[in-house]
Motif scaffolding. Sequence first.
Motif, PDB file in Angstrom:
ATOM      1  N   ALA A   1       0.821  -1.212   0.000  1.00 61.64           N
ATOM      2  CA  ALA A   1       0.000   0.000   0.000  1.00 61.64           C
ATOM      3  C   ALA A   1       0.856   1.263   0.000  1.00 61.64           C
ATOM      4  O   ALA A   1       0.411   2.326  -0.427  1.00 61.64           O
ATOM      5  CB  ALA A   1      -0.930   0.007   1.207  1.00 61.64           C
ATOM      6  N   ILE A   2       2.073   1.154   0.431  1.00 65.81           N
ATOM      7  CA  ILE A   2       2.984   2.302   0.479  1.00 65.81           C
ATOM      8  C   ILE A   2       3.431   2.717  -0.922  1.00 65.81           C
ATOM      9  O   ILE A   2       3.659   3.899  -1.184  1.00 65.81           O
ATOM     10  CB  ILE A   2       4.213   1.964   1.362  1.00 65.81           C
ATOM     11  CG1 ILE A   2       3.756   1.710   2.795  1.00 65.81           C
ATOM     12  CG2 ILE A   2       5.258   3.057   1.292  1.00 65.81           C
ATOM     13  CD1 ILE A   2       4.820   1.115   3.684  1.00 65.81           C
ATOM     14  N   VAL A   3       3.497   1.747  -1.827  1.00 67.40           N
ATOM     15  CA  VAL A   3       3.978   2.012  -3.184  1.00 67.40           C
ATOM     16  C   VAL A   3       3.026   2.968  -3.894  1.00 67.40           C
ATOM     17  O   VAL A   3       1.830   2.729  -3.995  1.00 67.40           O
ATOM     18  CB  VAL A   3       4.110   0.702  -3.993  1.00 67.40           C
ATOM     19  CG1 VAL A   3       4.430   0.987  -5.451  1.00 67.40           C
ATOM     20  CG2 VAL A   3       5.155  -0.200  -3.368  1.00 67.40           C
ATOM     21  N   GLY A   4       3.570   4.074  -4.332  1.00 68.14           N
ATOM     22  CA  GLY A   4       2.792   5.046  -5.101  1.00 68.14           C
ATOM     23  C   GLY A   4       1.858   5.916  -4.293  1.00 68.14           C
ATOM     24  O   GLY A   4       1.071   6.665  -4.872  1.00 68.14           O
ATOM     25  N   GLN A   5       1.961   5.842  -2.957  1.00 62.88           N
ATOM     26  CA  GLN A   5       1.032   6.604  -2.128  1.00 62.88           C
ATOM     27  C   GLN A   5       1.138   8.108  -2.379  1.00 62.88           C
ATOM     28  O   GLN A   5       0.128   8.790  -2.454  1.00 62.88           O
ATOM     29  CB  GLN A   5       1.239   6.297  -0.640  1.00 62.88           C
ATOM     30  CG  GLN A   5       0.317   7.081   0.282  1.00 62.88           C
ATOM     31  CD  GLN A   5      -1.153   6.909  -0.037  1.00 62.88           C
ATOM     32  OE1 GLN A   5      -1.604   5.826  -0.392  1.00 62.88           O
ATOM     33  NE2 GLN A   5      -1.906   7.989   0.062  1.00 62.88           N
ATOM     34  N   GLU A   6       2.352   8.616  -2.514  1.00 61.58           N
ATOM     35  CA  GLU A   6       2.507  10.057  -2.747  1.00 61.58           C
ATOM     36  C   GLU A   6       1.856  10.468  -4.065  1.00 61.58           C
ATOM     37  O   GLU A   6       1.170  11.493  -4.138  1.00 61.58           O
ATOM     38  CB  GLU A   6       3.980  10.462  -2.735  1.00 61.58           C
ATOM     39  CG  GLU A   6       4.161  11.962  -2.849  1.00 61.58           C
ATOM     40  CD  GLU A   6       5.609  12.407  -2.728  1.00 61.58           C
ATOM     41  OE1 GLU A   6       5.856  13.574  -3.037  1.00 61.58           O
ATOM     42  OE2 GLU A   6       6.481  11.609  -2.324  1.00 61.58           O
ATOM     43  N   ALA A   7       2.031   9.660  -5.091  1.00 64.69           N
ATOM     44  CA  ALA A   7       1.414   9.953  -6.391  1.00 64.69           C
ATOM     45  C   ALA A   7      -0.108   9.908  -6.275  1.00 64.69           C
ATOM     46  O   ALA A   7      -0.804  10.781  -6.817  1.00 64.69           O
ATOM     47  CB  ALA A   7       1.899   8.967  -7.446  1.00 64.69           C
ATOM     48  N   MET A   8      -0.641   8.910  -5.573  1.00 61.19           N
ATOM     49  CA  MET A   8      -2.096   8.816  -5.398  1.00 61.19           C
ATOM     50  C   MET A   8      -2.636  10.035  -4.661  1.00 61.19           C
ATOM     51  O   MET A   8      -3.694  10.569  -5.005  1.00 61.19           O
ATOM     52  CB  MET A   8      -2.463   7.532  -4.648  1.00 61.19           C
ATOM     53  CG  MET A   8      -2.368   6.297  -5.491  1.00 61.19           C
ATOM     54  SD  MET A   8      -3.037   4.887  -4.614  1.00 61.19           S
ATOM     55  CE  MET A   8      -1.807   3.659  -5.001  1.00 61.19           C
ATOM     56  N   SER A   9      -1.895  10.477  -3.667  1.00 62.45           N
ATOM     57  CA  SER A   9      -2.300  11.667  -2.926  1.00 62.45           C
ATOM     58  C   SER A   9      -2.318  12.899  -3.820  1.00 62.45           C
ATOM     59  O   SER A   9      -3.253  13.718  -3.764  1.00 62.45           O
ATOM     60  CB  SER A   9      -1.354  11.881  -1.740  1.00 62.45           C
ATOM     61  OG  SER A   9      -1.694  13.051  -1.038  1.00 62.45           O
ATOM     62  N   LYS A  10      -1.307  13.040  -4.661  1.00 64.53           N
ATOM     63  CA  LYS A  10      -1.237  14.187  -5.580  1.00 64.53           C
ATOM     64  C   LYS A  10      -2.397  14.161  -6.573  1.00 64.53           C
ATOM     65  O   LYS A  10      -2.987  15.196  -6.884  1.00 64.53           O
ATOM     66  CB  LYS A  10       0.097  14.217  -6.333  1.00 64.53           C
ATOM     67  CG  LYS A  10       1.316  14.380  -5.456  1.00 64.53           C
ATOM     68  CD  LYS A  10       1.371  15.755  -4.843  1.00 64.53           C
ATOM     69  CE  LYS A  10       2.678  15.925  -4.068  1.00 64.53           C
ATOM     70  NZ  LYS A  10       2.710  17.157  -3.308  1.00 64.53           N
ATOM     71  N   VAL A  11      -2.732  12.984  -7.073  1.00 55.19           N
ATOM     72  CA  VAL A  11      -3.834  12.854  -8.030  1.00 55.19           C
ATOM     73  C   VAL A  11      -5.161  13.204  -7.341  1.00 55.19           C
ATOM     74  O   VAL A  11      -6.009  13.899  -7.914  1.00 55.19           O
ATOM     75  CB  VAL A  11      -3.871  11.441  -8.660  1.00 55.19           C
ATOM     76  CG1 VAL A  11      -5.146  11.224  -9.454  1.00 55.19           C
ATOM     77  CG2 VAL A  11      -2.647  11.235  -9.545  1.00 55.19           C
ATOM     78  N   ALA A  12      -5.330  12.754  -6.104  1.00 55.55           N
ATOM     79  CA  ALA A  12      -6.545  13.084  -5.351  1.00 55.55           C
ATOM     80  C   ALA A  12      -6.655  14.595  -5.151  1.00 55.55           C
ATOM     81  O   ALA A  12      -7.745  15.173  -5.288  1.00 55.55           O
ATOM     82  CB  ALA A  12      -6.557  12.359  -4.008  1.00 55.55           C
ATOM     83  N   HIS A  13      -5.543  15.228  -4.845  1.00 48.49           N
ATOM     84  CA  HIS A  13      -5.545  16.688  -4.693  1.00 48.49           C
ATOM     85  C   HIS A  13      -5.846  17.380  -6.031  1.00 48.49           C
ATOM     86  O   HIS A  13      -6.533  18.411  -6.062  1.00 48.49           O
ATOM     87  CB  HIS A  13      -4.210  17.176  -4.124  1.00 48.49           C
ATOM     88  CG  HIS A  13      -4.102  17.008  -2.652  1.00 48.49           C
ATOM     89  ND1 HIS A  13      -3.561  15.892  -2.075  1.00 48.49           N
ATOM     90  CD2 HIS A  13      -4.486  17.822  -1.640  1.00 48.49           C
ATOM     91  CE1 HIS A  13      -3.608  16.016  -0.760  1.00 48.49           C
ATOM     92  NE2 HIS A  13      -4.169  17.170  -0.471  1.00 48.49           N
TER      93      HIS A  13
END
Length: 125
Positions: A48-60
């Motif tokens: 779940a840690i993989v790509g979390q920052e990218a997912m957060s940016k996309v959500a924003h």
Amino acid sequence: MLNERVSAAKKIASELHQAEDAIDEAMIRIAQLAATLPTARRETNMSAIVGQEAMSKVAHALAAAGEVRQLLTDAHLALTVTQKEVGLGTRMFGAGVKPPAASLDQGSNDQLAAQAAAQSLAKAS
């Protein structure tokens, strides 16, 4: 003079509708990306840690697009008021159905314009 105002109003309406369509398309594409990222992570059995920052940016990005959409709809309502102020009365310059007053978002950034638009719609009925 009236012809110039009508011509300007038609151009503004056309460009406004194009901008509204563009932000809707952007939101659709961002939402599709937002769905693809966790799906790909799960399908590849990644942490779940993989790509979390990218997912957060996309959500924003999707949230920011929602804010832009709200601003465009506020501008649309404000232009409805402006249309009356410049003596064009109630006219339809673009495709689409005007929403009933009850469906206007209570979180709008421009409540006065929304109220004025609702009154204008009521008079047009």
